[in-house]
Design an enzyme around this catalytic site. Structure first.
Site, PDB file in Angstrom:
ATOM      1  NE  ARG A   1      -3.660  -2.360   0.074  1.00  0.00           N
ATOM      2  CZ  ARG A   1      -3.291  -3.502  -0.528  1.00  0.00           C
ATOM      3  NH1 ARG A   1      -2.200  -3.559  -1.272  1.00  0.00           N
ATOM      4  NH2 ARG A   1      -4.039  -4.587  -0.435  1.00  0.00           N
TER       5      ARG A   1
ATOM      6  CD  GLU B   1      -5.618  -0.212   2.669  1.00  0.00           C
ATOM      7  OE1 GLU B   1      -5.282  -1.145   3.430  1.00  0.00           O
ATOM      8  OE2 GLU B   1      -6.125  -0.391   1.558  1.00  0.00           O
TER       9      GLU B   1
ATOM     10  CB  SER C   1      -9.026  -2.396   4.513  1.00  0.00           C
ATOM     11  OG  SER C   1      -9.423  -3.657   4.086  1.00  0.00           O
TER      12      SER C   1
END
Ligand SMILES: Cc1cc2nc3c(=O)[nH]c(=O)nc-3n(C[C@H](O)[C@H](O)[C@H](O)COP(=O)(O)OP(=O)(O)OC[C@H]3O[C@@H](n4cnc5c(N)ncnc54)[C@H](O)[C@@H]3O)c2cc1C
Length: 326
Positions: free
Chosen positions: A200, A320, A250
């Site tokens: 990520r 995130e 998420s």
């Protein structure tokens, strides 16, 4: 210059229909949350993007590029400056090698040969293309290797920046090179190795570059194979994720040695609610907009979850999703 004066300058360079003032960001995020952006501009080509960058610079206006807004939480008072949506949608597919050429190339190493003997395609795609739409185009053209990304609701630009991934695949596995505009408004091309991809994260995570497009390296497959993988992934998302509610996917990143959703669940936080925001009962890793949540509700819930997880397990969990605005 005041807002009206800047609007006038923008309208000299861009079609009026592409410029919106005081635009509610809840209309442009998958969370369906967010106050107004001073300017919400849709750019349909690279020239328009460059004009917007220049105007933002000349007027000292903060500029934030967005794709589909599926990883963003915009605060309730909105965004002071320009939100720029890059609506670049072109795609070009080139077959680079046929099976024989590839077999010849790898024949010294039989092991590699069996892995790499598929016909290769280079798919040149611009940053505003939605991943789901691209997955359908690739299916039609019998090109495989992109199935992992088909259910991620973002665009190519957002996916490269986030090194988006699912079901064992990540963008770092398929990107050959990326074209972007740097701070000087120049077009730059970098290769995969220079993108600094990790979980990520990419080179673009800490820079204000504007991704224009990329070349993806994919391969020939049968329609049946591709369709089966797409269906399987979609089915799994339907079963495991609360896609019936607005969210930004998420909320937290995976930990190095733990699965964050599992920790949140073990801390008894599934279903925990603040205002209209809730830790999903279906998947503890998702905070959902259950009932007209404000950004403040979500932020308070994030704080609560982070604190409780730390208190009970000693683990620090990191966001995130990205929070922007006032
Ligand atoms: C239901 C659901 C499921 C999800 N599942 C997954 C999943 O399985 N895997 C996963 O990785 N993510 C998942 N996500 C999160 C999200 O879809 C991804 O992070 C996606 O890559 C974000 O793309 P976007 O276009 O919406 O970017 P945005 O949310 O609009 O922006 C995200 C970041 O990218 C930047 N950005 C966007 N476009 C550009 C550009 N052209 N140039 C430079 N920067 C740009 C923005 O400035 C921002 O910093 C999910 C989200 C939802 C709502």
């Amino acid at each position: 210059m005041n807002q009206k004066e800047i609007e006038k300058v923008l309208k000299e360079k861009l079609p009026s229909a592409n410029i919106k003032l005081n635009e509610p960001m809840k209309l442009h995020t998958s969370f369906k949350i967010g106050g107004p952006a001073d300017f919400f501009i849709t750019a349909n080509n690279i020239q328009e993007i460059r004009e917007v960058v220049n105007i933002a610079k000349e007027n000292n206006l903060p500029l934030k590029v967005v794709g589909n807004g599926t990883n963003l939480l915009v605060k309730d008072n909105g965004f002071r400056g320009i939100i720029l949506k890059t609506n670049l949608q072109e795609i070009k597919i080139t077959k680079t090698k046929n099976k024989d050429e590839i077999n010849t190339k790898y024949k010294i190493n039989e092991m590699e040969s069996s892995i790499n003997c598929k016909e290769e395609y280079i798919v040149n795609v611009q940053s505003g293309m939605a991943l789901g739409k691209l997955a359908q185009i690739l299916l039609k053209n019998e090109i495989g290797g992109f199935e992992f990304a088909s259910g991620i609701p973002g665009t190519i630009g957002g996916a490269i920046k986030m090194n988006a991934g699912a079901y064992g695949g990540e963008f770092k596995d398929i990107v050959q090179d990326v074209t972007y505009l740097n701070e000087q408004n120049d077009i730059v091309v970098i290769q995969n190795m220079q993108c600094d991809f990790s979980y990520r994260h990419s080179l673009f995570s800490n820079k204000d570059y504007i991704i224009l497009g990329c070349n993806l390296k994919l391969y020939k497959d049968t329609k049946e194979n591709i369709k089966n993988k797409l269906d399987e992934n979609l089915q799994s998302r339907r079963e495991k994720q609360p896609i019936e509610y607005p969210s930004a996917g998420s909320t937290f990143k995976r930990g190095e040695d733990f699965i964050t959703a599992k920790l949140i669940d073990e801390c008894g936080l599934k279903g925990y609610t603040i205002g209209g925001a809730q830790v999903s009962e279906k998947h503890a890793g998702f905070i959902i907009n259950k009932n007209n949540a404000t950004a403040e509700d979500v932020i308070n819930l994030i704080k609560h979850v982070t604190e409780i997880v730390y208190e009970k397990t000693g683990k620090k969990i990191n966001l995130e999703i990205e929070i922007i605005g006032k």
